[in-house]
Structures are given as structure tokens and as C-alpha cells.
Scaffold this active site. Structure first.
Site, PDB file in Angstrom:
ATOM      1  N   THR A 253      48.588  17.065 -45.504  1.00 31.35           N
ATOM      2  CA  THR A 253      48.951  17.951 -44.033  1.00 31.35           C
ATOM      3  C   THR A 253      49.283  17.690 -43.124  1.00 31.35           C
ATOM      4  O   THR A 253      50.180  16.563 -43.038  1.00 31.35           O
ATOM      5  CB  THR A 253      47.136  17.535 -43.439  1.00 31.35           C
TER       6      THR A 253
ATOM      7  N   TYR B 121      41.501  11.659 -40.042  1.00 33.08           N
ATOM      8  CA  TYR B 121      41.655  12.174 -41.167  1.00 33.08           C
ATOM      9  C   TYR B 121      43.694  12.700 -41.770  1.00 33.08           C
ATOM     10  O   TYR B 121      44.244  12.165 -42.430  1.00 33.08           O
ATOM     11  CB  TYR B 121      40.818  14.057 -40.928  1.00 33.08           C
TER      12      TYR B 121
END
Ligand code: UDP
Length: 324
Positions: free
Chosen positions: A116, A140
């Protein structure tokens, strides 16, 4: 070639299964259906299972003997990761280690990992290339960065080959209308605006209009799901051709503001959306845009659906299908 797609019932995974089948690969989907949908898996074998269940994983490798693995199964909500870091690290890190070690036991050493843009944190510059420092700002992003580092170490120690693809904003839907985004709860901008356009929601909130951008709203790099999938296919071919382990940023390279997305949805749908101006969302950088030139040059990847209105149109067609 047999490819195991972990998380193949989710938004990105299900489009990937369709792309792999279309390209002639044998596909095995492994998914615990915690957020994915069984009917989104359009072909190949399907095993309902969890990466925490190493016996089940072992069984899948014995039975299907995959030769490469793509891993899409993870928790993806930044805010939730701050409140519940334990489940994020367990699922995104520990469970991924289970998968990697089962692969090693079975002599499978080709791995494509969903990473990501959150591995970068607040950018020093945009567009962001691979040389940009990694300073993830939340559990995350850290969970994904941890696995990227694990993979670099596994390559050195075990000759384990991987490609990490850092997605910017995955968006759009299958142009054939068979698949699309179905998150519950939905938190992503484009599907939320589309739901407001179709009447499923009353309004959409814009998180901040006082950013240092031309119209004051945040700029993101929306990459069409089909282009994301073609990058995975290119990465698989790259590893099959003896390519070395690496990480690549994946985006269109052009940013669109929240206001531009709102305008595009209203134009494509012909509907007026009720917009509420809200506060900034914590941890949102003003601009996140990918420099994906390395994916283009090394993987030979070329995005096709770079136009915002096309991305929105495909997502709108899916939204209409869901509403009917
Ligand atoms: N956003 C917004 N309202 C919403 C959801 C998102 O204004 O209800 C903004 C958000 O602040 C960000 C952009 O839309 O600038 C994209 O957010 P999303 O959650 O879709 O993806 P992210 O960039 O967080 O991965």
C-alpha cells in the site's frame, strides 16, 4: 501454471481471479469469507479457510500444489487499525507468516503481495517513487511495511522471490459488469459517492476543504481495478522469467481531488449528490500520487483506464446493478 489467490473473494482478489482465468492460469481461491463473497469467485477451485488455520493451509498446498501465490487477504481500514492494532498485526503479519512458511515447506517461492501507499506515510514529495523513505503512520501501514521487510529477508536467506505492489487508490469495477466493490461497511470515497447518487445514502461528507491543493480537497491517485490486475499478471510473468524480488508503486500517476471525483460522479450518473463539508480526517495527507514509472519500465506494465470518468462509469454501472 497453478496460482493460489488468498483473499480471492474480496474486491481486488475477485477481479484478479477473473484476470488469471482469462489469461489461462489454473486458479485456487482461499478465503475465509469474513468480508469477501463466495459468488464473486467466478471460476477455479474454492477453499473456505483461514490463514490462522495452518492445517487447512497445509492441506490446500498438498491437494492443489500451487506454483505461485498472490496474497490479498488483509484488514484494510486505517482508523480501525489504530483502535485494534492486535487484530491487524495478527491478521496482516502473523497470518502472512503462516502463508510464507507453508509456501517454503512446499518449495513454492513466487509470491505477489498487496502492499500500500500507506508504507510511505506523510510524503516528502509527490509523485512518490520507490526511493521515497518508508515512514508508515498507523498499524495498517506498518503491518504492510513489516511484511515487505520480511520478504526482503526471506529472499536473502531462502531465495524466496516476491513482488510487493503498493496500491494507491484502487477503484472502478469490472467493465463487463460481473464484479465490483462490496465493502461492509463501505469507507471508500467513490463507492460512497455512488451510493449517495443512487439514493442508498442521503449524503456524502467531504473530509476537509482547507488543504493546500488547488480546490482545497485532498488529491489521490485512483487506479482502475483492471489496471491493478494487469500489473499483478505482469509481476507474475516477471517472477516466472527470473526477475529479482522488488517493490513497485502502482498508480495512474495523475491525481484527482475529492471535488473532481464528486463532479465526475455527478456527470456520469446525471444525479445531484448532497454534499456535507466535514472536518479533516486524521492522518490524511493532502496529496498522494504515485510515480509508477518503475512498474512501467521493469514490469512492462501500462495502465489502460486512466481517465477518471471511465473509472467512475464502471463503478457506477456496478452500483446500478446492485441497486436493481
Ligand atoms: N473522503 C471523503 N469523504 C469520505 C471518504 C473519503 O472526503 O466519506 C476522502 C478522504 O479524505 C481521502 C479521499 O477521499 O482524501 C480518499 O479516501 P478513501 O478512504 O477512499 O481512500 P484512502 O485515500 O484513505 O486510501
Amino acid at each position: 501454471m497453478r496460482v493460489l489467490v488468498v483473499g480471492g473473494a474480496g474486491y481486488i482478489g475477485s477481479h484478479m481471479v477473473k484476470s488469471l482465468l482469462g489469461a489461462g492460469y489454473d486458479v485456487i481461491t482461499f478465503d475465509n469469507l469474513s468480508s469477501g463473497h463466495r459468488n464473486a469467485v467466478l471460476g477455479g477451485a474454492f477453499v473456505e479457510g483461514d490463514l490462522a488455520d495452518t492445517e487447512c493451509l497445509e492441506q490446500v498446498f498438498k491437494e492443489y500444489q500451487p506454483e505461485a501465490v498472490m496474497h490479498f487477504a488483509s484488514y484494510i481500514q486505517v482508523g480501525e487499525s489504530v483502535r485494534k492494532p492486535d487484530i491487524y498485526y495478527r491478521n496482516n503479519v502473523t497470518n502472512t507468516l503462516n502463508l510464507l512458511d507453508t509456501m517454503r515447506e512446499h518449495g513454492v517461492n513466487k509470491f505477489i503481495f498487496s502492499s500500500t501507499a500507506a508504507v510511505f506515510g506523510e510524503p516528502d514529495y509527490v509523485p512518490i517513487n520507490e526511493a521515497h523513505p518508508n515512514r508508515p503512520l498507523n498499524p495498517y501501514g506498518r503491518s504492510k511495511w513489516m511484511i515487505e521487510q520480511v520478504l526482503a529477508d526471506y529472499d536473502k536467506a531462502f531465495d524466496f522471490k516476491s513482488v510487493c505492489l503498493r496500491y494507491f487508490n484502487a477503484a472502478g469495477a469490472d467493465p463487463d459488469g460481473q464484479l465490483g466493490e462490496r465493502h461492509e461497511p463501505e469507507t471508500h470515497l467513490i463507492p460512497l459517492i455512488l451510493q449517495a447518487a443512487s439514493g442508498k445514502r442521503e449524503s456524502i461528507q467531504v473530509f476537509g476543504r482547507d488543504y493546500d491543493t488547488p480546490d482545497g480537497t485532498c488529491i489521490r491517485d485512483y487506479i482502475h481495478i483492471v489496471d491493478l490486475c494487469s500489473a499483478h499478471l505482469a509481476a507474475l510473468e516477471y517472477l516466472n522469467g527470473g526477475g529479482s524480488s522488488d517493490s513497485f508503486n502502482l498508480g495512474n500517476g495523475s491525481g484527482f481531488s475529492v471535488q473532481e471525483v464528486l463532479d465526475a460522479v455527478q456527470k456520469v450518473s446525471g444525479k445531484t449528490v448532497t454534499v456535507i463539508d466535514g472536518e479533516r480526517r486524521e492522518g490524511d495527507p493532502a496529496r498522494l500520487v504515485a510515480d509508477a514509472s518503475r512498474a512501467r519500465s521493469t514490469l512492462g506494465w501500462k495502465p489502460v483506464f486512466t481517465d477518471l470518468e471511465t473509472i467512475v462509469l464502471h463503478a457506477w454501472q456496478w452500483e446500478l446493478k446492485q441497486s436493481n
